[in-house]
Design a protein around this motif. Structure first.
Motif, PDB file in Angstrom:
ATOM      1  N   HIS A   6     -24.071  22.239 -61.010  1.00  0.00           N
ATOM      2  CA  HIS A   6     -23.889  20.816 -61.281  1.00  0.00           C
ATOM      3  C   HIS A   6     -24.823  20.435 -62.407  1.00  0.00           C
ATOM      4  O   HIS A   6     -26.040  20.488 -62.240  1.00  0.00           O
ATOM      5  CB  HIS A   6     -24.199  19.998 -60.027  1.00  0.00           C
ATOM      6  CG  HIS A   6     -23.775  18.564 -60.151  1.00  0.00           C
ATOM      7  ND1 HIS A   6     -24.404  17.547 -59.494  1.00  0.00           N
ATOM      8  CD2 HIS A   6     -22.786  17.990 -60.875  1.00  0.00           C
ATOM      9  CE1 HIS A   6     -23.811  16.393 -59.794  1.00  0.00           C
ATOM     10  NE2 HIS A   6     -22.842  16.639 -60.635  1.00  0.00           N
ATOM     11  N   MET A   7     -24.254  20.105 -63.539  1.00  0.00           N
ATOM     12  CA  MET A   7     -25.086  19.746 -64.686  1.00  0.00           C
ATOM     13  C   MET A   7     -24.454  18.527 -65.350  1.00  0.00           C
ATOM     14  O   MET A   7     -23.738  18.649 -66.341  1.00  0.00           O
ATOM     15  CB  MET A   7     -25.173  20.930 -65.657  1.00  0.00           C
ATOM     16  CG  MET A   7     -26.587  21.175 -66.188  1.00  0.00           C
ATOM     17  SD  MET A   7     -27.184  19.844 -67.259  1.00  0.00           S
ATOM     18  CE  MET A   7     -26.323  20.295 -68.771  1.00  0.00           C
ATOM     19  N   PRO A   8     -24.700  17.364 -64.738  1.00  0.00           N
ATOM     20  CA  PRO A   8     -23.984  16.166 -65.189  1.00  0.00           C
ATOM     21  C   PRO A   8     -24.488  15.596 -66.502  1.00  0.00           C
ATOM     22  O   PRO A   8     -23.894  14.648 -67.023  1.00  0.00           O
ATOM     23  CB  PRO A   8     -24.210  15.182 -64.042  1.00  0.00           C
ATOM     24  CG  PRO A   8     -25.492  15.601 -63.432  1.00  0.00           C
ATOM     25  CD  PRO A   8     -25.550  17.101 -63.580  1.00  0.00           C
ATOM     26  N   VAL A   9     -25.566  16.163 -67.042  1.00  0.00           N
ATOM     27  CA  VAL A   9     -26.092  15.623 -68.297  1.00  0.00           C
ATOM     28  C   VAL A   9     -25.171  16.037 -69.449  1.00  0.00           C
ATOM     29  O   VAL A   9     -24.799  17.197 -69.571  1.00  0.00           O
ATOM     30  CB  VAL A   9     -27.516  16.163 -68.570  1.00  0.00           C
ATOM     31  CG1 VAL A   9     -28.073  15.543 -69.841  1.00  0.00           C
ATOM     32  CG2 VAL A   9     -28.417  15.902 -67.383  1.00  0.00           C
ATOM     33  N   ASP A  10     -24.830  15.083 -70.272  1.00  0.00           N
ATOM     34  CA  ASP A  10     -24.053  15.369 -71.480  1.00  0.00           C
ATOM     35  C   ASP A  10     -25.046  15.848 -72.538  1.00  0.00           C
ATOM     36  O   ASP A  10     -25.737  15.055 -73.162  1.00  0.00           O
ATOM     37  CB  ASP A  10     -23.341  14.074 -71.904  1.00  0.00           C
ATOM     38  CG  ASP A  10     -22.358  14.298 -73.044  1.00  0.00           C
ATOM     39  OD1 ASP A  10     -22.276  15.423 -73.562  1.00  0.00           O
ATOM     40  OD2 ASP A  10     -21.677  13.322 -73.413  1.00  0.00           O
ATOM     41  N   LEU A  11     -25.134  17.157 -72.691  1.00  0.00           N
ATOM     42  CA  LEU A  11     -26.145  17.752 -73.576  1.00  0.00           C
ATOM     43  C   LEU A  11     -25.580  17.945 -74.984  1.00  0.00           C
ATOM     44  O   LEU A  11     -24.549  18.599 -75.160  1.00  0.00           O
ATOM     45  CB  LEU A  11     -26.586  19.109 -73.015  1.00  0.00           C
ATOM     46  CG  LEU A  11     -27.476  19.977 -73.916  1.00  0.00           C
ATOM     47  CD1 LEU A  11     -28.816  19.302 -74.205  1.00  0.00           C
ATOM     48  CD2 LEU A  11     -27.703  21.343 -73.286  1.00  0.00           C
ATOM     49  N   ILE A  12     -26.274  17.374 -75.945  1.00  0.00           N
ATOM     50  CA  ILE A  12     -25.879  17.553 -77.346  1.00  0.00           C
ATOM     51  C   ILE A  12     -27.013  18.284 -78.035  1.00  0.00           C
ATOM     52  O   ILE A  12     -28.129  17.770 -78.124  1.00  0.00           O
ATOM     53  CB  ILE A  12     -25.637  16.194 -78.022  1.00  0.00           C
ATOM     54  CG1 ILE A  12     -24.563  15.420 -77.254  1.00  0.00           C
ATOM     55  CG2 ILE A  12     -25.209  16.390 -79.479  1.00  0.00           C
ATOM     56  CD1 ILE A  12     -24.572  13.939 -77.558  1.00  0.00           C
ATOM     57  N   PHE A  13     -26.734  19.486 -78.481  1.00  0.00           N
ATOM     58  CA  PHE A  13     -27.766  20.353 -79.036  1.00  0.00           C
ATOM     59  C   PHE A  13     -27.511  20.556 -80.528  1.00  0.00           C
ATOM     60  O   PHE A  13     -26.400  20.864 -80.942  1.00  0.00           O
ATOM     61  CB  PHE A  13     -27.732  21.707 -78.325  1.00  0.00           C
ATOM     62  CG  PHE A  13     -28.876  22.623 -78.684  1.00  0.00           C
ATOM     63  CD1 PHE A  13     -29.955  22.764 -77.836  1.00  0.00           C
ATOM     64  CD2 PHE A  13     -28.875  23.327 -79.885  1.00  0.00           C
ATOM     65  CE1 PHE A  13     -31.021  23.599 -78.159  1.00  0.00           C
ATOM     66  CE2 PHE A  13     -29.932  24.165 -80.223  1.00  0.00           C
ATOM     67  CZ  PHE A  13     -31.012  24.302 -79.362  1.00  0.00           C
ATOM     68  N   GLY A  14     -28.566  20.431 -81.332  1.00  0.00           N
ATOM     69  CA  GLY A  14     -28.431  20.752 -82.760  1.00  0.00           C
ATOM     70  C   GLY A  14     -29.149  19.740 -83.641  1.00  0.00           C
ATOM     71  O   GLY A  14     -29.450  18.620 -83.218  1.00  0.00           O
ATOM     72  N   THR A  15     -29.406  20.146 -84.858  1.00  0.00           N
ATOM     73  CA  THR A  15     -30.088  19.224 -85.773  1.00  0.00           C
ATOM     74  C   THR A  15     -29.163  18.049 -86.091  1.00  0.00           C
ATOM     75  O   THR A  15     -27.963  18.203 -86.269  1.00  0.00           O
ATOM     76  CB  THR A  15     -30.491  19.931 -87.089  1.00  0.00           C
ATOM     77  OG1 THR A  15     -29.362  20.629 -87.606  1.00  0.00           O
ATOM     78  CG2 THR A  15     -31.607  20.930 -86.844  1.00  0.00           C
ATOM     79  N   ILE A 212     -27.370  32.130 -66.643  1.00  0.00           N
ATOM     80  CA  ILE A 212     -28.034  31.153 -67.508  1.00  0.00           C
ATOM     81  C   ILE A 212     -29.501  31.508 -67.702  1.00  0.00           C
ATOM     82  O   ILE A 212     -30.032  31.444 -68.824  1.00  0.00           O
ATOM     83  CB  ILE A 212     -27.861  29.736 -66.907  1.00  0.00           C
ATOM     84  CG1 ILE A 212     -26.396  29.332 -67.070  1.00  0.00           C
ATOM     85  CG2 ILE A 212     -28.795  28.726 -67.555  1.00  0.00           C
ATOM     86  CD1 ILE A 212     -26.004  28.086 -66.354  1.00  0.00           C
ATOM     87  N   GLU A 215     -29.767  34.460 -70.062  1.00  0.00           N
ATOM     88  CA  GLU A 215     -29.494  34.007 -71.435  1.00  0.00           C
ATOM     89  C   GLU A 215     -30.730  33.307 -72.014  1.00  0.00           C
ATOM     90  O   GLU A 215     -31.114  33.527 -73.161  1.00  0.00           O
ATOM     91  CB  GLU A 215     -28.289  33.057 -71.416  1.00  0.00           C
ATOM     92  CG  GLU A 215     -27.986  32.342 -72.725  1.00  0.00           C
ATOM     93  CD  GLU A 215     -27.402  33.254 -73.797  1.00  0.00           C
ATOM     94  OE1 GLU A 215     -27.060  34.409 -73.495  1.00  0.00           O
ATOM     95  OE2 GLU A 215     -27.311  32.796 -74.962  1.00  0.00           O
ATOM     96  N   GLU A 238     -35.343  26.707 -83.012  1.00  0.00           N
ATOM     97  CA  GLU A 238     -34.025  26.521 -82.414  1.00  0.00           C
ATOM     98  C   GLU A 238     -33.900  27.340 -81.126  1.00  0.00           C
ATOM     99  O   GLU A 238     -33.464  26.828 -80.094  1.00  0.00           O
ATOM    100  CB  GLU A 238     -32.966  26.942 -83.428  1.00  0.00           C
ATOM    101  CG  GLU A 238     -31.551  26.766 -82.951  1.00  0.00           C
ATOM    102  CD  GLU A 238     -30.564  27.141 -84.057  1.00  0.00           C
ATOM    103  OE1 GLU A 238     -30.034  26.227 -84.703  1.00  0.00           O
ATOM    104  OE2 GLU A 238     -30.330  28.344 -84.274  1.00  0.00           O
ATOM    105  N   TYR A 242     -33.433  26.056 -77.292  1.00  0.00           N
ATOM    106  CA  TYR A 242     -32.298  26.558 -76.501  1.00  0.00           C
ATOM    107  C   TYR A 242     -32.807  27.142 -75.175  1.00  0.00           C
ATOM    108  O   TYR A 242     -32.279  26.831 -74.101  1.00  0.00           O
ATOM    109  CB  TYR A 242     -31.567  27.614 -77.329  1.00  0.00           C
ATOM    110  CG  TYR A 242     -30.371  28.271 -76.698  1.00  0.00           C
ATOM    111  CD1 TYR A 242     -29.262  27.521 -76.299  1.00  0.00           C
ATOM    112  CD2 TYR A 242     -30.310  29.652 -76.533  1.00  0.00           C
ATOM    113  CE1 TYR A 242     -28.148  28.130 -75.756  1.00  0.00           C
ATOM    114  CE2 TYR A 242     -29.195  30.275 -75.992  1.00  0.00           C
ATOM    115  CZ  TYR A 242     -28.119  29.508 -75.602  1.00  0.00           C
ATOM    116  OH  TYR A 242     -27.012  30.117 -75.065  1.00  0.00           O
ATOM    117  N   LEU A 246     -32.012  25.728 -71.334  1.00  0.00           N
ATOM    118  CA  LEU A 246     -31.453  26.597 -70.291  1.00  0.00           C
ATOM    119  C   LEU A 246     -32.417  26.710 -69.112  1.00  0.00           C
ATOM    120  O   LEU A 246     -31.985  26.787 -67.957  1.00  0.00           O
ATOM    121  CB  LEU A 246     -31.126  27.980 -70.865  1.00  0.00           C
ATOM    122  CG  LEU A 246     -30.033  28.006 -71.929  1.00  0.00           C
ATOM    123  CD1 LEU A 246     -29.641  29.445 -72.255  1.00  0.00           C
ATOM    124  CD2 LEU A 246     -28.797  27.232 -71.506  1.00  0.00           C
TER     125      LEU A 246
END
Lengths: 368, 368
Positions: A6-15, A212, A215, A238, A242, A246
């Protein structure tokens, strides 16, 4: 195979994560920005956030008084400030301290409760929604529901957690860590690694969570030389972010184990950073748990590229000559406090107070 | 490295998932169970659900009229039934058809709208909450927001999707697939694999999603011999369901590509199962996209344990002598319909109608 995920967070990764996803930052009509004194400004994150809020016509108030290892009094103050200004959502910018503080503030703003009760009860009302923006790569707090608070009346850190304290959205932009000093980079990277390691070995570990954690440990391993030499490239930044994200996802499903439980006192009483406190324990942790999870311990060694646990221990002591020496009274006190942490229950090998005491004694008894 | 990751479904995987997590099934006070005529009963899932609802004192109504490849008329009927009975949450049990239908029903029950508008607009009100219980390992619908509906007025299948059509919770119990016939096991496994493959190669693929897609393809690969021989063990069932769930997570982030776009007409007009329709296209898909993603295509071959794309093609034709022959009119019509699917835009190699036409012609022009 049994697992929950369960990972309800909307994760946006990147510059450029914040600027490129402006609409996702707006979770209400009036924002409380929760941050510490410096990192939000130095990292450039605060500028990006203010720029988005301004262009979206969203009022905001800045509470930049989050201390390192925030206390109940500290989060209580933030909540009062937020309430006075009528904020209806929170933007947390910083390392673990501001993000953890924001979760407590988000709960206190919608619940009329004594802050100490955060530790023992689940607040009745849903927390305010939170957007989390990490400026270090360590805590993983941007994707967990956990909030680690310093509780002076209990002489330690305690974990607050509610189902609604998951950030709604997280913007993980490695560029915000470009300006981090070496020491903090190292400490936070070690924290992230300990999350991944403890999650992987935890009694609550499961098949998919292991994927996970592995990784994340691989991503950390790619950074090990850079962490050792101090030549930290943008690519390393980066990978570190990451691995930190994780690590957060991993401990969301398992919690931590005795590294965190034992490390807290090294921070609270001896002033070691959280990551460094954990790092000093990693070698012994692997050794102690080897009988319970032999294959997993081998896998960790293989990922890290070491033959022996001694090599692991040496690596995580980078920059330190030796461990501090604790007296018998301290060791006994720290043992009691560690045993009071729920996370000891999830340790791969079942632990009693004697085991913890022995581990502290071997490492900090002055013989090492 | 840039990616988004959002998987708000609380996924519970493992045998006994429903019975062991009874409280999580209860998302309201009156349940509408949405299912097909048979699978919910044969699998044992309906019994488990009814047993939990009874012990939790929750009223329920069963709509067991979901057809294979549900139409707008079909989901509209389900929504009327749910409204008449005052249901406030939905339990979907079955393969892709019941789960996809449930998402449309959940939206129609809270929105006074023409069902055809599901295809082109995002419903104004939030859908009813859904608990999803797969009884096949293929669709991954239990963890996606997607609902594939057959639209007769458009002669094809179309995708409905809203942010609130993610199931709230999914119970993925491999035991519910133990009784599946070989043919359905094969078809659905091929569907799951095509999700993983298309997601991995998609223009929208990203670093972390690739990790998940690779993990899912590896799980599928472990089952390839069993799928070939028909000797399906419980361990195989578990791996298939795991790969199916990961396929759902993967396409949530990327959508599909031309395999799905081209396959729909083979189902709609020629009656091939969805998985089989996809399977017939997999070899040519890899060949066509090899120039755009050479390393990823090699990785796929390596995961599947094949040296050449010819071997892949042969594997996915298991149980079929040859492909059906389509006439020129059919090929032109199917080409037009495939180009009308948004998913063609995400194909790794940019495609024009001529490319699709040529692919259909090579495979189904009667020369193969």
């Amino acid at each position: 195979m049994e697992f929950g995920f369960h990972m309800p967070v909307d994760l946006i990764f990147g510059t450029g994560a914040v600027s490129n996803n402006a609409k996702k930052l707006v979770l209400g009509s009036k924002a409380l920005i929760v941050t510490g004194r410096n990192s939000a400004r130095i990292s450039g994150a605060l500028d990006d956030v203010v720029s988005v809020l301004t262009s979206e016509n969203i009022d905001y108030y800045v509470f930049d008084g989050v201390m390192n290892n925030p206390t109940l009094e500290n989060v209580s103050k933030g909540a009062s400030f937020g309430r006075e200004n009528g904020a209806d959502f929170i933007i947390a910018i910083g390392g673990g301290s501001p993000m953890d503080a924001a979760k407590a503030i988000a709960a206190l703003m919608t619940n009329d409760m004594n802050p100490i009760d955060l530790i023992s009860t689940v607040p009745k009302n849903q927390s305010l929604p939170i957007a989390a923006i990490p400026t270090t790569s360590g805590t993983g707090s941007e994707v967990t529901p956990y909030s680690i608070l310093t509780v002076h009346s209990m002489n330690t850190k305690k974990n607050f957690y509610s189902p609604s304290s998951f950030p709604r959205v997280a913007f993980a932009d490695p560029a915000y860590t470009y300006s981090l000093p070496y020491e903090i980079t190292l400490d936070t990277a070690f924290d992230a690694f300990s999350h991944l390691l403890e999650s992987y070995l935890s009694k609550r570990s499961n098949y998919f969570n292991d994927v996970i954690a592995i990784e994340g440990m691989k991503a950390f391993a790619e950074c090990m030389d850079a962490l050792n030499t101090g030549e930290i490239t943008e690519k390393t930044r980066e990978s570190l972010m990451y691995s930190s994200c994780l690590g957060g996802v991993a401990i969301t499903h398992t919690g931590t184990t005795i590294i965190h439980a034992m490390g807290y006192s090294l921070t609270y009483f001896k002033g070691y950073s959280h990551g460094r406190a954990n790092a000093m324990l990693i070698g012994s942790y692997l050794d102690f748990n080897r009988t319970a999870q032999p294959e997993k311990v081998e896998k960790v060694l293989s990922i890290l590229g070491f033959e022996s646990i001694d090599e692991v221990d040496k690596y995580f002591m980078v920059g330190m000559d030796k461990r501090p020496v604790l007296d018998d009274g301290e060791i006994d006190k720290f043992t009691g406090l560690a045993m009071g942490q729920g996370s000891v229950m999830q340790n791969p090998r079942t632990v009693k107070a004697d085991d913890i005491n022995k581990l502290y004694r071997e490492l900090f008894g002055g013989k090492g």
